[in-house]
Motif scaffolding. Structure first.
Motif, PDB file in Angstrom:
ATOM      1  N   LEU A   1     -12.447 -61.291 -12.824  1.00  0.00           N
ATOM      2  CA  LEU A   1     -11.145 -61.284 -13.494  1.00  0.00           C
ATOM      3  C   LEU A   1     -10.999 -62.503 -14.397  1.00  0.00           C
ATOM      4  CD1 LEU A   1      -8.310 -60.103 -13.925  1.00  0.00           C
ATOM      5  CD2 LEU A   1      -7.605 -61.311 -11.848  1.00  0.00           C
ATOM      6  N   ASN A   2     -11.409 -63.667 -13.906  1.00  0.00           N
ATOM      7  CA  ASN A   2     -11.335 -64.885 -14.697  1.00  0.00           C
ATOM      8  C   ASN A   2     -12.197 -64.771 -15.954  1.00  0.00           C
ATOM      9  OD1 ASN A   2     -10.445 -67.608 -15.112  1.00  0.00           O
ATOM     10  ND2 ASN A   2     -12.524 -68.238 -14.583  1.00  0.00           N
ATOM     11  N   SER A   3     -13.367 -64.179 -15.810  1.00  0.00           N
ATOM     12  CA  SER A   3     -14.262 -63.969 -16.947  1.00  0.00           C
ATOM     13  C   SER A   3     -13.619 -63.046 -17.990  1.00  0.00           C
ATOM     14  CB  SER A   3     -15.586 -63.379 -16.458  1.00  0.00           C
ATOM     15  OG  SER A   3     -16.409 -63.071 -17.540  1.00  0.00           O
ATOM     16  N   LEU A   4     -12.996 -61.971 -17.526  1.00  0.00           N
ATOM     17  CA  LEU A   4     -12.318 -61.045 -18.441  1.00  0.00           C
ATOM     18  C   LEU A   4     -11.139 -61.716 -19.145  1.00  0.00           C
ATOM     19  CD1 LEU A   4     -12.353 -57.764 -16.340  1.00  0.00           C
ATOM     20  CD2 LEU A   4     -13.568 -58.187 -18.493  1.00  0.00           C
TER      21      LEU A   4
ATOM     22  N   TYR B   1     -10.887 -62.111 -23.231  1.00  0.00           N
ATOM     23  CA  TYR B   1      -9.815 -61.462 -23.994  1.00  0.00           C
ATOM     24  C   TYR B   1      -8.566 -62.338 -24.137  1.00  0.00           C
ATOM     25  CZ  TYR B   1     -12.681 -57.325 -23.430  1.00  0.00           C
ATOM     26  OH  TYR B   1     -13.713 -56.429 -23.471  1.00  0.00           O
ATOM     27  N   LYS B   2      -8.707 -63.647 -23.974  1.00  0.00           N
ATOM     28  CA  LYS B   2      -7.535 -64.534 -23.970  1.00  0.00           C
ATOM     29  C   LYS B   2      -6.709 -64.441 -25.250  1.00  0.00           C
ATOM     30  CE  LYS B   2     -10.107 -68.511 -25.593  1.00  0.00           C
ATOM     31  NZ  LYS B   2     -10.709 -69.756 -25.234  1.00  0.00           N
ATOM     32  N   ASP B   3      -7.351 -64.184 -26.368  1.00  0.00           N
ATOM     33  CA  ASP B   3      -6.596 -64.107 -27.620  1.00  0.00           C
ATOM     34  C   ASP B   3      -5.822 -62.783 -27.764  1.00  0.00           C
ATOM     35  OD1 ASP B   3      -7.522 -66.607 -28.381  1.00  0.00           O
ATOM     36  OD2 ASP B   3      -9.293 -65.790 -29.386  1.00  0.00           O
ATOM     37  N   LEU B   4      -6.157 -61.814 -26.952  1.00  0.00           N
ATOM     38  CA  LEU B   4      -5.483 -60.517 -27.018  1.00  0.00           C
ATOM     39  C   LEU B   4      -4.419 -60.341 -25.948  1.00  0.00           C
ATOM     40  CD1 LEU B   4      -8.652 -58.305 -27.598  1.00  0.00           C
ATOM     41  CD2 LEU B   4      -7.015 -59.085 -29.318  1.00  0.00           C
TER      42      LEU B   4
END
Length: 68
Positions: A55-58, A62-65
């Motif tokens: 989850l942390n990797s995802l 996708y942090k900018d989205l």
């Protein structure tokens, strides 16, 4: 209970949000859910850590989205 689904459940957990005329806080239901997550995580240990890392990797990917 409000829902008819309570007759199909093995366990029913209730968290009051207050009376209809009062401010409806989500603190009690959120506290209940968070503690269930912690309990399941403690029980499943290794697979929980693996899923949290995924989850942390995802989230990083996708942090900018993701909305803030």
């Amino acid at each position: 209970m409000i829902s008819d689904f309570n007759t199909t459940a093995d366990i029913i957990l209730f968290a009051s949000k207050g009376e209809l005329w009062e401010f409806h806080s989500m603190i009690a239901p959120t506290f209940l859910i968070e503690n269930l997550i912690i309990g399941v995580g403690k029980h499943l240990k290794e697979s929980s850590i693996s899923k949290l890392e995924e989850l942390n990797s995802l989230r990083s990917k996708y942090k900018d989205l993701l909305p803030r």
